[in-house]
Design an enzyme around this catalytic site. Structure first.
Site, short mmCIF file in Angstrom:
data_model
loop_
_atom_site.label_atom_id
_atom_site.label_comp_id
_atom_site.label_asym_id
_atom_site.label_seq_id
_atom_site.Cartn_x
_atom_site.Cartn_y
_atom_site.Cartn_z
CE LYS A 90 0.74 -6.79 4.43
NZ LYS A 90 0.17 -6.25 3.19
CB ILE A 119 -0.97 -0.02 1.20
CG1 ILE A 119 -1.83 -1.29 1.15
CG2 ILE A 119 -1.86 1.22 1.21
CD1 ILE A 119 -2.65 -1.56 2.38
N GLY A 142 -10.78 -17.61 13.52
CA GLY A 142 -10.73 -16.14 13.58
C GLY A 142 -11.44 -15.46 12.44
CB ALA A 199 8.84 -3.83 1.53
CB SER A 224 -6.86 -2.79 10.34
OG SER A 224 -7.54 -3.99 10.02
NE ARG A 251 -13.17 -11.15 5.67
CZ ARG A 251 -13.97 -12.03 6.26
NH1 ARG A 251 -15.29 -12.01 6.01
NH2 ARG A 251 -13.49 -12.93 7.11
CG LEU A 308 14.20 -2.55 2.39
CD1 LEU A 308 15.49 -2.61 1.57
CD2 LEU A 308 13.02 -2.18 1.49
CE1 TYR A 334 -4.56 -6.07 11.14
CE2 TYR A 334 -2.25 -5.43 11.14
CZ TYR A 334 -3.54 -5.29 10.65
OH TYR A 334 -3.80 -4.36 9.67
CE LYS A 366 -2.11 -1.72 11.56
NZ LYS A 366 -1.21 -0.71 10.95
C1 WQD Z 1 -10.47 -13.06 2.85
C2 WQD Z 1 -11.39 -14.27 2.75
C3 WQD Z 1 -10.70 -16.14 4.06
C4 WQD Z 1 -7.07 -17.05 1.85
C5 WQD Z 1 -7.08 -9.69 6.33
C6 WQD Z 1 -6.69 -9.11 7.63
C7 WQD Z 1 -7.18 -7.70 7.72
C8 WQD Z 1 -6.74 -6.91 6.52
C9 WQD Z 1 -7.09 -7.60 5.21
C10 WQD Z 1 -4.95 -5.48 7.20
C11 WQD Z 1 -11.60 -14.93 4.09
C12 WQD Z 1 -10.67 -16.48 2.59
C13 WQD Z 1 -8.25 -16.45 2.28
C14 WQD Z 1 -7.11 -18.34 1.30
C15 WQD Z 1 -9.49 -18.39 1.62
N1 WQD Z 1 -5.37 -6.63 6.60
N2 WQD Z 1 -9.43 -17.11 2.15
N3 WQD Z 1 -8.33 -18.96 1.20
O1 WQD Z 1 -8.89 -12.20 6.60
O2 WQD Z 1 -10.61 -10.69 5.48
O3 WQD Z 1 -8.46 -9.72 6.26
O4 WQD Z 1 -6.56 -8.91 5.29
O5 WQD Z 1 -5.60 -4.61 7.67
O6 WQD Z 1 -6.66 -7.15 8.90
O7 WQD Z 1 -7.34 -9.84 8.63
O8 WQD Z 1 -8.49 -11.21 4.29
O9 WQD Z 1 -7.66 -12.17 2.20
O10 WQD Z 1 -6.98 -13.26 4.40
O11 WQD Z 1 -9.31 -13.49 3.56
O12 WQD Z 1 -10.58 -18.98 1.54
O13 WQD Z 1 -6.07 -18.94 0.90
O14 WQD Z 1 -10.78 -15.24 1.91
O15 WQD Z 1 -11.25 -17.23 4.80
O16 WQD Z 1 -12.93 -15.38 4.15
P1 WQD Z 1 -9.20 -11.05 5.72
P2 WQD Z 1 -8.01 -12.55 3.58
#
Ligand code: WQD
Length: 364
Positions: free
Chosen positions: A109, A37, A319, A61, A149, A256, A58, A174, A178
């Site tokens: 993160k 980002i 979670g 990154a 977040s 999401r 780094l 995490y 935040k």
């Molecule tokens: C999205 C959906 C998974 C991977 C996270 C952090 C949050 C923010 C954004 C910083 C969920 C599903 C995922 C996979 C899957 N980061 N999934 N198979 O968990 O909503 O948020 O990233 O701020 O703090 O928690 O994002 O992309 O991990 O998951 O099925 O291999 O995709 O179960 O439903 P999430 P994600």
């Protein structure tokens, strides 16, 4: 290049700081600016004529991302290799540059990792933010944009999430880190009437700059959905594991609020502009206000890339919440920001980045 041209370029760089007040350009410190980002935000800041100084250790990154940022903008990024948890590094940095504002991305993160390494997360995310705020105070820097977040709304918040909801109660270090930094910022702004703070609560940033030069390049096995899908598409991963299809949603998979990372970056520029005329600490959701399921995203990616994404449904990930998305009305009303790019745009741009860089920046 002729001597005349060379001399005139040197003159421009010599006199540039004197013209800066007249062109409303600022000197911005972007911590974590080599990251996903941060690099996209650096592109938007440079495009607005600001001078960008990136501090990045780094650890998660690649410096190549900043070379790509310079290629996109045809402007220089000042890079300093260092960590916000090093007060001496911060003192040296703030002594060298007269910053007008700070945008703070640097931190850890990964939700799952935070459960395993809570002290690392509280040190990097909370202590690092405190050191940064202390340096700002010492050098009289009063504008701060914080990378927060949606996880700070916790497990029980009603959807869509609105900024007035009670926050806290995240079930992982995490999200708690935040939330703690937001509390620190609110108290700091109460104690210093000159401090201006925007706390930007991200939903699910995905996608990549349309140039295909910068994008998400996670270390190791991706935790997040989109980079994992993209790596399946380029053959780096065999199959996508869908974490549960027995949720109470139309297709049983989690929903999401996915937003394009360039929309998100533009939101930071809007927040920075808002800080110029406002004091105090304000929180803003940065999301689209629309939710998509895991399978919606898989289908959208297949349609955009023409690549079939093999997947297997496995057990739920601990979670995970079934559903959350943003109420994005405050950012639109106050910052004049709203997400413009569609899910299809996000998929097309993700695919362009990943297919041009199958191994991320390691391909350089
Ligand atoms: C999205 C959906 C998974 C991977 C996270 C952090 C949050 C923010 C954004 C910083 C969920 C599903 C995922 C996979 C899957 N980061 N999934 N198979 O968990 O909503 O948020 O990233 O701020 O703090 O928690 O994002 O992309 O991990 O998951 O099925 O291999 O995709 O179960 O439903 P999430 P994600």
């Amino acid at each position: 290049m002729s001597t005349f041209h060379y001399a005139s370029i040197r003159l421009v760089f010599y006199f540039e700081p004197y013209f800066r007040p007249f062109v409303n350009s600022m000197v911005i410190l972007v911590t974590g600016g080599a990251g996903y980002i941060g690099s996209h935000t650096a592109v938007e800041l440079l495009s607005q004529g600001h001078k960008v100084v990136v501090l990045d250790d780094l650890s998660n990154a690649c410096e190549e991302s900043l070379s790509r940022v310079e290629r996109i903008c045809n402007r220089k990024v000042h890079f300093v290799h260092g960590n916000v948890c090093d007060p001496n590094c911060l003192t040296s940095l703030f002594s060298r540059f007269k910053f007008d504002a700070v945008i703070h991305f640097a931190g850890c993160k990964a939700v799952g990792e935070s459960v395993r390494k809570p002290l690392d997360y509280y040190h990097n995310n909370v202590t690092g933010s405190l050191f940064l705020l202390e340096a700002m105070k010492k050098f009289d820097v009063k504008k701060f944009v914080f990378s927060s977040s949606a996880t700070i709304y916790g497990q029980k918040a009603p959807v869509p999430y609105v900024e007035t909801l009670k926050t806290g109660g995240a079930l992982n270090p995490y999200g708690s880190s935040k939330w703690m930094v937001e509390q620190i910022l609110i108290d700091a702004a109460k104690a210093d009437s000159e401090l201006s703070v925007a706390m930007l609560r991200y939903f699910n940033p995905i996608g990549a700059h349309p140039s295909g030069l910068i994008g998400e390049d996670p270390l190791g096995v991706p935790n997040n959905l989109l980079p994992f899908i993209a790596q399946v598409a380029v053959g780096k991963r065999e199959v996508l594991s869908v974490f549960g299809d027995d949720y109470e949603t139309p297709d049983g998979t989690c929903i999401r609020d996915y937003l394009h990372v360039v929309d998100l970056a533009e939101g930071h520029v809007k927040a920075l502009n808002w800080l110029m005329g406002h004091k105090g600490a304000e929180a803003f959701n940065l999301g689209t206000g629309t939710g998509f399921s895991v399978l919606d995203v898989v289908k959208a990616f297949e349609a955009a890339s023409g690549v079939v994404i093999p997947y297997q449904v496995v057990s739920r990930r601990s979670g995970d919440l079934a559903v959350f998305w943003a109420d994005a009305t405050k950012a639109k009303a106050v910052l004049g920001w709203e997400a413009k790019r569609t899910l299809n745009d996000m998929m097309i741009d993700t695919w362009r980045w990943q297919s041009l860089n199958p191994n991320g920046y390691a391909d350089t």
